[in-house]
Design a protein around this motif. Sequence first.
Motif, mmCIF file in Angstrom:
data_model
loop_
_atom_site.group_PDB
_atom_site.id
_atom_site.type_symbol
_atom_site.label_atom_id
_atom_site.label_comp_id
_atom_site.label_asym_id
_atom_site.label_seq_id
_atom_site.Cartn_x
_atom_site.Cartn_y
_atom_site.Cartn_z
ATOM 1 N N GLN A 129 0.818 -1.209 0.000
ATOM 2 C CA GLN A 129 0.000 0.000 0.000
ATOM 3 C C GLN A 129 0.855 1.263 0.000
ATOM 4 O O GLN A 129 0.516 2.268 -0.636
ATOM 5 N N ASP A 130 1.982 1.208 0.698
ATOM 6 C CA ASP A 130 2.876 2.361 0.746
ATOM 7 C C ASP A 130 3.480 2.676 -0.626
ATOM 8 O O ASP A 130 3.945 3.797 -0.862
ATOM 9 N N LYS A 131 3.487 1.695 -1.516
ATOM 10 C CA LYS A 131 3.979 1.900 -2.879
ATOM 11 C C LYS A 131 2.846 2.229 -3.852
ATOM 12 O O LYS A 131 3.086 2.363 -5.054
ATOM 13 N N GLY A 132 1.626 2.338 -3.336
ATOM 14 C CA GLY A 132 0.492 2.628 -4.205
ATOM 15 C C GLY A 132 -0.091 1.399 -4.867
ATOM 16 O O GLY A 132 -0.829 1.513 -5.850
ATOM 17 N N TRP A 133 0.195 0.212 -4.304
ATOM 18 C CA TRP A 133 -0.281 -1.050 -4.861
ATOM 19 C C TRP A 133 -1.261 -1.726 -3.894
ATOM 20 O O TRP A 133 -1.174 -1.558 -2.679
ATOM 21 N N THR A 134 -2.145 -2.524 -4.434
ATOM 22 C CA THR A 134 -3.054 -3.342 -3.635
ATOM 23 C C THR A 134 -2.889 -4.804 -4.065
ATOM 24 O O THR A 134 -3.199 -5.147 -5.205
ATOM 25 N N PRO A 135 -2.370 -5.658 -3.184
ATOM 26 C CA PRO A 135 -2.226 -7.066 -3.545
ATOM 27 C C PRO A 135 -3.571 -7.781 -3.518
ATOM 28 O O PRO A 135 -4.422 -7.493 -2.663
ATOM 29 N N VAL A 136 -3.764 -8.694 -4.439
ATOM 30 C CA VAL A 136 -4.998 -9.477 -4.534
ATOM 31 C C VAL A 136 -4.602 -10.956 -4.572
ATOM 32 O O VAL A 136 -3.672 -11.334 -5.300
ATOM 33 N N VAL A 137 -5.287 -11.774 -3.802
ATOM 34 C CA VAL A 137 -4.979 -13.205 -3.792
ATOM 35 C C VAL A 137 -6.259 -14.016 -3.984
ATOM 36 O O VAL A 137 -7.363 -13.540 -3.719
ATOM 37 N N ALA A 138 -6.075 -15.241 -4.442
ATOM 38 C CA ALA A 138 -7.177 -16.201 -4.553
ATOM 39 C C ALA A 138 -6.624 -17.560 -4.133
ATOM 40 O O ALA A 138 -5.894 -18.198 -4.899
ATOM 41 N N HIS A 217 -11.198 -14.358 -5.554
ATOM 42 C CA HIS A 217 -10.068 -13.483 -5.271
ATOM 43 C C HIS A 217 -10.508 -12.286 -4.429
ATOM 44 O O HIS A 217 -11.684 -11.885 -4.444
ATOM 45 N N GLY A 218 -9.535 -11.718 -3.704
ATOM 46 C CA GLY A 218 -9.880 -10.573 -2.878
ATOM 47 C C GLY A 218 -8.738 -10.145 -1.983
ATOM 48 O O GLY A 218 -7.566 -10.458 -2.225
ATOM 49 N N ASP A 219 -9.099 -9.435 -0.905
ATOM 50 C CA ASP A 219 -8.134 -8.883 0.038
ATOM 51 C C ASP A 219 -7.408 -9.999 0.789
ATOM 52 O O ASP A 219 -8.050 -10.924 1.314
ATOM 53 N N PRO A 220 -6.069 -9.946 0.880
ATOM 54 C CA PRO A 220 -5.325 -11.038 1.523
ATOM 55 C C PRO A 220 -5.715 -11.301 2.969
ATOM 56 O O PRO A 220 -5.843 -12.468 3.371
ATOM 57 N N VAL A 221 -5.910 -10.252 3.765
ATOM 58 C CA VAL A 221 -6.238 -10.465 5.178
ATOM 59 C C VAL A 221 -7.627 -11.079 5.314
ATOM 60 O O VAL A 221 -7.840 -12.024 6.088
ATOM 61 N N LYS A 222 -8.581 -10.575 4.539
ATOM 62 C CA LYS A 222 -9.940 -11.111 4.605
ATOM 63 C C LYS A 222 -9.975 -12.589 4.210
ATOM 64 O O LYS A 222 -10.648 -13.405 4.850
ATOM 65 N N LEU A 223 -9.238 -12.940 3.157
ATOM 66 C CA LEU A 223 -9.251 -14.338 2.710
ATOM 67 C C LEU A 223 -8.493 -15.237 3.678
ATOM 68 O O LEU A 223 -8.879 -16.393 3.877
ATOM 69 N N ALA A 224 -7.428 -14.737 4.291
ATOM 70 C CA ALA A 224 -6.741 -15.528 5.315
ATOM 71 C C ALA A 224 -7.669 -15.771 6.502
ATOM 72 O O ALA A 224 -7.694 -16.869 7.072
ATOM 73 N N ASP A 225 -8.441 -14.740 6.882
ATOM 74 C CA ASP A 225 -9.446 -14.925 7.942
ATOM 75 C C ASP A 225 -10.416 -16.041 7.562
ATOM 76 O O ASP A 225 -10.777 -16.888 8.393
ATOM 77 N N GLU A 226 -10.866 -16.040 6.314
ATOM 78 C CA GLU A 226 -11.849 -17.041 5.882
ATOM 79 C C GLU A 226 -11.247 -18.447 5.890
ATOM 80 O O GLU A 226 -11.913 -19.413 6.288
ATOM 81 N N ILE A 227 -10.000 -18.595 5.449
ATOM 82 C CA ILE A 227 -9.361 -19.917 5.498
ATOM 83 C C ILE A 227 -9.239 -20.378 6.946
ATOM 84 O O ILE A 227 -9.483 -21.549 7.274
ATOM 85 N N PHE A 228 -8.841 -19.473 7.818
ATOM 86 C CA PHE A 228 -8.757 -19.763 9.253
ATOM 87 C C PHE A 228 -10.105 -20.282 9.766
ATOM 88 O O PHE A 228 -10.182 -21.296 10.476
ATOM 89 N N TYR A 229 -11.183 -19.622 9.384
ATOM 90 C CA TYR A 229 -12.522 -20.066 9.751
ATOM 91 C C TYR A 229 -12.902 -21.366 9.041
ATOM 92 O O TYR A 229 -13.510 -22.270 9.627
ATOM 93 N N PHE A 230 -12.588 -21.466 7.743
ATOM 94 C CA PHE A 230 -12.971 -22.632 6.954
ATOM 95 C C PHE A 230 -12.372 -23.915 7.522
ATOM 96 O O PHE A 230 -13.042 -24.958 7.563
ATOM 97 N N LYS A 231 -11.137 -23.880 7.939
ATOM 98 C CA LYS A 231 -10.498 -25.092 8.454
ATOM 99 C C LYS A 231 -11.295 -25.657 9.633
ATOM 100 O O LYS A 231 -11.557 -26.864 9.702
ATOM 101 N N ARG A 232 -11.677 -24.774 10.526
ATOM 102 C CA ARG A 232 -12.447 -25.231 11.688
ATOM 103 C C ARG A 232 -13.819 -25.732 11.267
ATOM 104 O O ARG A 232 -14.298 -26.765 11.736
ATOM 105 N N MET A 233 -14.455 -24.991 10.360
ATOM 106 C CA MET A 233 -15.801 -25.351 9.920
ATOM 107 C C MET A 233 -15.810 -26.696 9.184
ATOM 108 O O MET A 233 -16.699 -27.535 9.396
ATOM 109 N N ILE A 234 -14.822 -26.938 8.332
ATOM 110 C CA ILE A 234 -14.766 -28.196 7.582
ATOM 111 C C ILE A 234 -14.549 -29.375 8.530
ATOM 112 O O ILE A 234 -15.145 -30.444 8.363
#
Length: 451
Positions: A129-138, A217-234
Amino acid sequence: MADWTDTIPEAAQAYIQGRHLDEVECIVSDLAGVARGKAMPGPKFAKQSHFYLPNSIFLQTITGDWADIEGEAWTEPDMVLTPDFNTATAAPWTGDVTLQVIHDINDQDGNPVPISPRNVLKRVVKLYQDKGWTPVVAPEMEFFLVARNTNPALPIEPPMGRSGRRAAARQAYSMSAVDEYGPVIDDIYDFAELQGFEIDGILQEGGAGQVELNMRHGDPVKLADEIFYFKRMIREAALRHDCYATFMAKPIEDEPGSAMHIHHSVVDSKTGVNIFSNPDGSETHYFQHFIGGLQHHLPSAIALLAPYVNSYRRYVRDHAAPINLAWARDNRTTGLRVPISGPDARRVENRLAGMDCNPYLGIAASLACGYLGLIEQRSPSQEFVGDAYDSDEGIPRGVNEALDLFAENTALRDVLGEQFCTAYSAVKSLEYKAFLQVISPWEREHLLLNV
């Protein structure tokens, strides 16, 4: 109560609407990705703005031992945990009405605790973000459904399907294979809907009882949160149907391992344009530098992508897991794959991460390598042509070697944070030491009477 519930996501609001909220689970991820925290009655949660946990939760190994940091006194100071209400989601498998909330973690002076995995990922995202970029992951999640295993001395077996037979291997993309454990998949879909998570697709992978779940695809922190939740849910969905879900990298001998493939792209924060593509649709120098950074720095990051002894059993030649740092377009034998896409969706897939890694740390490490490539303007190797399993491996093949490379890469450690890196190495070294004290069945079979 009404004040804070008005700020949570719509799915969480819908879940508790017209019902008494019995309990709130206040959770964070430790280094392994295990949920740590406290559960409290809903009315009590509404009356307090934060709570405390000792920082030692980030020094606990997967076996329950505690690592020491050289030069630091063992005082276990409290960290301040504050709810991130954007993460509130249902826990629909519980017997009462329960919400889960991931908490931000600061020290007592209000600074982010640097050894928190979620804070490590936030740190890396801010550098972009400090470089003016937004990383996106899937991310892509692979896991196994297996028969209950209550005796660790016994091998893991595939689950029993509705046909009365155990799940069969080598049935990738088979709809019939997925139907064998359809009730588990149905619960995963139902739970995901109640939690407000979007699944892009579920398919049968190559292993017996192995499933792949794709996420948008989406925000890295949000998707990491979801994987964290998904593991428990699965895991909870599987337990409802008399089987286990496991995210071990290699749970069954002679079967493929489970990966967490990470697709990356980077967009201009102001325009939203993918910086990997030129206006004419061609590839940019940013695209090349990102790949170059992955190739150069990933060997040092494998300690985060393959965190356990079992992780390295997944890296087997010709066994659906990359063992190299080659890159190519639409070639699944390379560690770095460029999928078919239009210019707007041009991305790089890192296929090296195992599903046993902490999602915050796996994504942070992969993004850190790409970031360094952008900053250092790294040039990649020539695109690989052919079967990359015949190429040089290029990655560490065990925990000790991986930790040595991790310790030597000062640029990567600077991006991730030196305090985190020191704590992580201490924990992983202690885990490996504990593993070396265990005598395996292979040793007893082949060495007891023969050497």
